[in-house]
Design a protein around this motif. Structure first.
Motif, PDB file in Angstrom:
ATOM      1  N   ARG A 123      14.748  14.488 -10.581  1.00  0.00           N
ATOM      2  CA  ARG A 123      15.866  13.717 -11.134  1.00  0.00           C
ATOM      3  C   ARG A 123      16.918  13.406 -10.070  1.00  0.00           C
ATOM      4  O   ARG A 123      17.407  12.280  -9.987  1.00  0.00           O
ATOM      5  CB  ARG A 123      16.491  14.487 -12.296  1.00  0.00           C
ATOM      6  CG  ARG A 123      17.644  13.769 -12.930  1.00  0.00           C
ATOM      7  CD  ARG A 123      18.179  14.498 -14.131  1.00  0.00           C
ATOM      8  NE  ARG A 123      19.341  13.792 -14.666  1.00  0.00           N
ATOM      9  CZ  ARG A 123      19.869  14.022 -15.837  1.00  0.00           C
ATOM     10  NH1 ARG A 123      19.351  14.943 -16.627  1.00  0.00           N
ATOM     11  NH2 ARG A 123      20.921  13.343 -16.238  1.00  0.00           N
ATOM     12  N   GLU A 124      17.273  14.381  -9.243  1.00  0.00           N
ATOM     13  CA  GLU A 124      18.291  14.141  -8.210  1.00  0.00           C
ATOM     14  C   GLU A 124      17.852  13.064  -7.225  1.00  0.00           C
ATOM     15  O   GLU A 124      18.642  12.195  -6.843  1.00  0.00           O
ATOM     16  CB  GLU A 124      18.628  15.428  -7.469  1.00  0.00           C
ATOM     17  CG  GLU A 124      19.429  16.403  -8.309  1.00  0.00           C
ATOM     18  CD  GLU A 124      19.774  17.675  -7.562  1.00  0.00           C
ATOM     19  OE1 GLU A 124      19.865  17.628  -6.309  1.00  0.00           O
ATOM     20  OE2 GLU A 124      19.946  18.706  -8.229  1.00  0.00           O
ATOM     21  N   ARG A 125      16.596  13.094  -6.810  1.00  0.00           N
ATOM     22  CA  ARG A 125      16.084  12.072  -5.884  1.00  0.00           C
ATOM     23  C   ARG A 125      16.078  10.699  -6.554  1.00  0.00           C
ATOM     24  O   ARG A 125      16.405   9.684  -5.934  1.00  0.00           O
ATOM     25  CB  ARG A 125      14.684  12.457  -5.417  1.00  0.00           C
ATOM     26  CG  ARG A 125      14.130  11.558  -4.342  1.00  0.00           C
ATOM     27  CD  ARG A 125      12.837  12.129  -3.796  1.00  0.00           C
ATOM     28  NE  ARG A 125      12.319  11.293  -2.740  1.00  0.00           N
ATOM     29  CZ  ARG A 125      11.042  10.960  -2.629  1.00  0.00           C
ATOM     30  NH1 ARG A 125      10.152  11.420  -3.478  1.00  0.00           N
ATOM     31  NH2 ARG A 125      10.640  10.187  -1.637  1.00  0.00           N
ATOM     32  N   CYS A 126      15.726  10.673  -7.823  1.00  0.00           N
ATOM     33  CA  CYS A 126      15.746   9.426  -8.586  1.00  0.00           C
ATOM     34  C   CYS A 126      17.170   8.880  -8.651  1.00  0.00           C
ATOM     35  O   CYS A 126      17.398   7.687  -8.424  1.00  0.00           O
ATOM     36  CB  CYS A 126      15.190   9.686  -9.988  1.00  0.00           C
ATOM     37  SG  CYS A 126      14.999   8.226 -11.014  1.00  0.00           S
ATOM     38  N   ASP A 127      18.137   9.749  -8.944  1.00  0.00           N
ATOM     39  CA  ASP A 127      19.534   9.320  -9.007  1.00  0.00           C
ATOM     40  C   ASP A 127      20.022   8.795  -7.655  1.00  0.00           C
ATOM     41  O   ASP A 127      20.696   7.763  -7.592  1.00  0.00           O
ATOM     42  CB  ASP A 127      20.432  10.465  -9.474  1.00  0.00           C
ATOM     43  CG  ASP A 127      20.331  10.724 -10.967  1.00  0.00           C
ATOM     44  OD1 ASP A 127      19.940   9.814 -11.720  1.00  0.00           O
ATOM     45  OD2 ASP A 127      20.662  11.856 -11.382  1.00  0.00           O
ATOM     46  N   ARG A 128      19.676   9.498  -6.579  1.00  0.00           N
ATOM     47  CA  ARG A 128      20.081   9.034  -5.241  1.00  0.00           C
ATOM     48  C   ARG A 128      19.487   7.658  -4.939  1.00  0.00           C
ATOM     49  O   ARG A 128      20.154   6.780  -4.368  1.00  0.00           O
ATOM     50  CB  ARG A 128      19.655  10.036  -4.159  1.00  0.00           C
ATOM     51  CG  ARG A 128      20.506  11.272  -4.078  1.00  0.00           C
ATOM     52  CD  ARG A 128      20.237  12.086  -2.825  1.00  0.00           C
ATOM     53  NE  ARG A 128      18.833  12.311  -2.515  1.00  0.00           N
ATOM     54  CZ  ARG A 128      18.098  13.335  -2.971  1.00  0.00           C
ATOM     55  NH1 ARG A 128      18.636  14.233  -3.766  1.00  0.00           N
ATOM     56  NH2 ARG A 128      16.843  13.449  -2.610  1.00  0.00           N
ATOM     57  N   THR A 129      18.227   7.464  -5.327  1.00  0.00           N
ATOM     58  CA  THR A 129      17.566   6.179  -5.091  1.00  0.00           C
ATOM     59  C   THR A 129      18.249   5.072  -5.887  1.00  0.00           C
ATOM     60  O   THR A 129      18.561   4.002  -5.340  1.00  0.00           O
ATOM     61  CB  THR A 129      16.071   6.263  -5.447  1.00  0.00           C
ATOM     62  OG1 THR A 129      15.459   7.289  -4.644  1.00  0.00           O
ATOM     63  CG2 THR A 129      15.366   4.937  -5.208  1.00  0.00           C
ATOM     64  N   MET A 130      18.519   5.317  -7.158  1.00  0.00           N
ATOM     65  CA  MET A 130      19.172   4.299  -7.979  1.00  0.00           C
ATOM     66  C   MET A 130      20.580   4.023  -7.469  1.00  0.00           C
ATOM     67  O   MET A 130      20.990   2.857  -7.400  1.00  0.00           O
ATOM     68  CB  MET A 130      19.214   4.729  -9.444  1.00  0.00           C
ATOM     69  CG  MET A 130      19.825   3.677 -10.357  1.00  0.00           C
ATOM     70  SD  MET A 130      18.915   2.105 -10.345  1.00  0.00           S
ATOM     71  CE  MET A 130      19.049   1.627 -12.046  1.00  0.00           C
ATOM     72  N   ASP A 131      21.310   5.053  -7.084  1.00  0.00           N
ATOM     73  CA  ASP A 131      22.652   4.839  -6.530  1.00  0.00           C
ATOM     74  C   ASP A 131      22.590   3.941  -5.295  1.00  0.00           C
ATOM     75  O   ASP A 131      23.409   3.036  -5.128  1.00  0.00           O
ATOM     76  CB  ASP A 131      23.316   6.172  -6.182  1.00  0.00           C
ATOM     77  CG  ASP A 131      23.701   6.982  -7.405  1.00  0.00           C
ATOM     78  OD1 ASP A 131      23.771   6.418  -8.521  1.00  0.00           O
ATOM     79  OD2 ASP A 131      23.915   8.200  -7.243  1.00  0.00           O
ATOM     80  N   HIS A 132      21.590   4.175  -4.436  1.00  0.00           N
ATOM     81  CA  HIS A 132      21.435   3.347  -3.236  1.00  0.00           C
ATOM     82  C   HIS A 132      21.087   1.906  -3.607  1.00  0.00           C
ATOM     83  O   HIS A 132      21.669   0.946  -3.070  1.00  0.00           O
ATOM     84  CB  HIS A 132      20.366   3.942  -2.314  1.00  0.00           C
ATOM     85  CG  HIS A 132      20.175   3.157  -1.068  1.00  0.00           C
ATOM     86  ND1 HIS A 132      20.989   3.280   0.021  1.00  0.00           N
ATOM     87  CD2 HIS A 132      19.271   2.192  -0.756  1.00  0.00           C
ATOM     88  CE1 HIS A 132      20.596   2.446   0.971  1.00  0.00           C
ATOM     89  NE2 HIS A 132      19.554   1.779   0.523  1.00  0.00           N
ATOM     90  N   VAL A 133      20.131   1.743  -4.527  1.00  0.00           N
ATOM     91  CA  VAL A 133      19.728   0.395  -4.946  1.00  0.00           C
ATOM     92  C   VAL A 133      20.925  -0.351  -5.531  1.00  0.00           C
ATOM     93  O   VAL A 133      21.190  -1.501  -5.171  1.00  0.00           O
ATOM     94  CB  VAL A 133      18.553   0.477  -5.948  1.00  0.00           C
ATOM     95  CG1 VAL A 133      18.310  -0.864  -6.626  1.00  0.00           C
ATOM     96  CG2 VAL A 133      17.279   0.956  -5.248  1.00  0.00           C
ATOM     97  N   LEU A 134      21.674   0.293  -6.419  1.00  0.00           N
ATOM     98  CA  LEU A 134      22.812  -0.377  -7.047  1.00  0.00           C
ATOM     99  C   LEU A 134      23.920  -0.692  -6.043  1.00  0.00           C
ATOM    100  O   LEU A 134      24.579  -1.724  -6.151  1.00  0.00           O
ATOM    101  CB  LEU A 134      23.364   0.463  -8.200  1.00  0.00           C
ATOM    102  CG  LEU A 134      22.456   0.555  -9.426  1.00  0.00           C
ATOM    103  CD1 LEU A 134      23.059   1.517 -10.443  1.00  0.00           C
ATOM    104  CD2 LEU A 134      22.206  -0.803 -10.051  1.00  0.00           C
ATOM    105  N   SER A 135      24.093   0.182  -5.048  1.00  0.00           N
ATOM    106  CA  SER A 135      25.151  -0.060  -4.061  1.00  0.00           C
ATOM    107  C   SER A 135      24.831  -1.224  -3.130  1.00  0.00           C
ATOM    108  O   SER A 135      25.718  -1.770  -2.476  1.00  0.00           O
ATOM    109  CB  SER A 135      25.433   1.200  -3.241  1.00  0.00           C
ATOM    110  OG  SER A 135      24.385   1.452  -2.321  1.00  0.00           O
ATOM    111  N   THR A 136      23.563  -1.633  -3.068  1.00  0.00           N
ATOM    112  CA  THR A 136      23.159  -2.740  -2.198  1.00  0.00           C
ATOM    113  C   THR A 136      22.710  -3.965  -2.997  1.00  0.00           C
ATOM    114  O   THR A 136      22.290  -4.967  -2.419  1.00  0.00           O
ATOM    115  CB  THR A 136      22.008  -2.288  -1.271  1.00  0.00           C
ATOM    116  OG1 THR A 136      20.880  -1.888  -2.073  1.00  0.00           O
ATOM    117  CG2 THR A 136      22.444  -1.150  -0.376  1.00  0.00           C
ATOM    118  N   PHE A 137      22.807  -3.908  -4.315  1.00  0.00           N
ATOM    119  CA  PHE A 137      22.351  -4.973  -5.199  1.00  0.00           C
ATOM    120  C   PHE A 137      23.166  -6.244  -4.996  1.00  0.00           C
ATOM    121  O   PHE A 137      24.395  -6.208  -4.990  1.00  0.00           O
ATOM    122  CB  PHE A 137      22.477  -4.502  -6.653  1.00  0.00           C
ATOM    123  CG  PHE A 137      21.977  -5.490  -7.672  1.00  0.00           C
ATOM    124  CD1 PHE A 137      20.650  -5.508  -8.047  1.00  0.00           C
ATOM    125  CD2 PHE A 137      22.853  -6.379  -8.267  1.00  0.00           C
ATOM    126  CE1 PHE A 137      20.200  -6.408  -8.996  1.00  0.00           C
ATOM    127  CE2 PHE A 137      22.405  -7.296  -9.218  1.00  0.00           C
ATOM    128  CZ  PHE A 137      21.076  -7.297  -9.584  1.00  0.00           C
TER     129      PHE A 137
END
Length: 142
Positions: A123-137
């Protein structure tokens, strides 16, 4: 005539009323068993609807079709000046319990869904990935 872009190319489409309902799946190995994936889904809206209504219909479908489905959190977010409805969910598939972060972008004629899935243990890795994707969207306007 419209120009359609994919990563590898672009091509023109004749004016026949095409709608973009593509699904993109990007996969990476999980740290344990399984995989982490980033998915985008596009679907045409026949008429403008409030974002909450579009997301509720999507959630109802998930509730009926995904085993062990549960919403862990929901919130409104802003992504590069674009309002979105974000959630964390869990469900079971053939490989076990899955955690998903998703963001729904609802436009007058389109529903764009961005998801990151991973085994529940990651879950933590998934959250980090989504946070990164959203921050560069960034929406492409071409």
């Amino acid at each position: 005539m419209a120009t359609y872009y994919i990563n590898e190319a672009a091509f023109d489409l004749p004016d026949l009323g095409f709608t973009d309902e593509t699904i993109h799946v990007l996969r990476a190995p999980a740290e344990g068993a399984g995989e982490l994936s980033v998915l985008t889904f596009r679907s045409k809206l026949p008429a403008p609807k409030p974002a909450a209504e579009v997301v509720l219909a999507h959630r109802d479908h998930e509730r009926r079709t995904l085993t062990g489905f549960a919403v862990l959190f929901e919130r409104e977010i802003d992504v590069s000046g674009i309002p979105a409805l974000e959630a964390g969910i869990r469900f079971r598939n053939e490989s076990g319990m899955i955690y998903q972060r998703n963001a729904h972008f609802v436009f007058p004629d389109q529903h764009l869904l961005l998801c990151v899935n991973a085994p529940l243990e990651e879950r933590e890795r998934c959250d980090r990935t989504m946070d990164h994707v959203l921050s560069t969207f960034q929406l492409r306007t071409e």
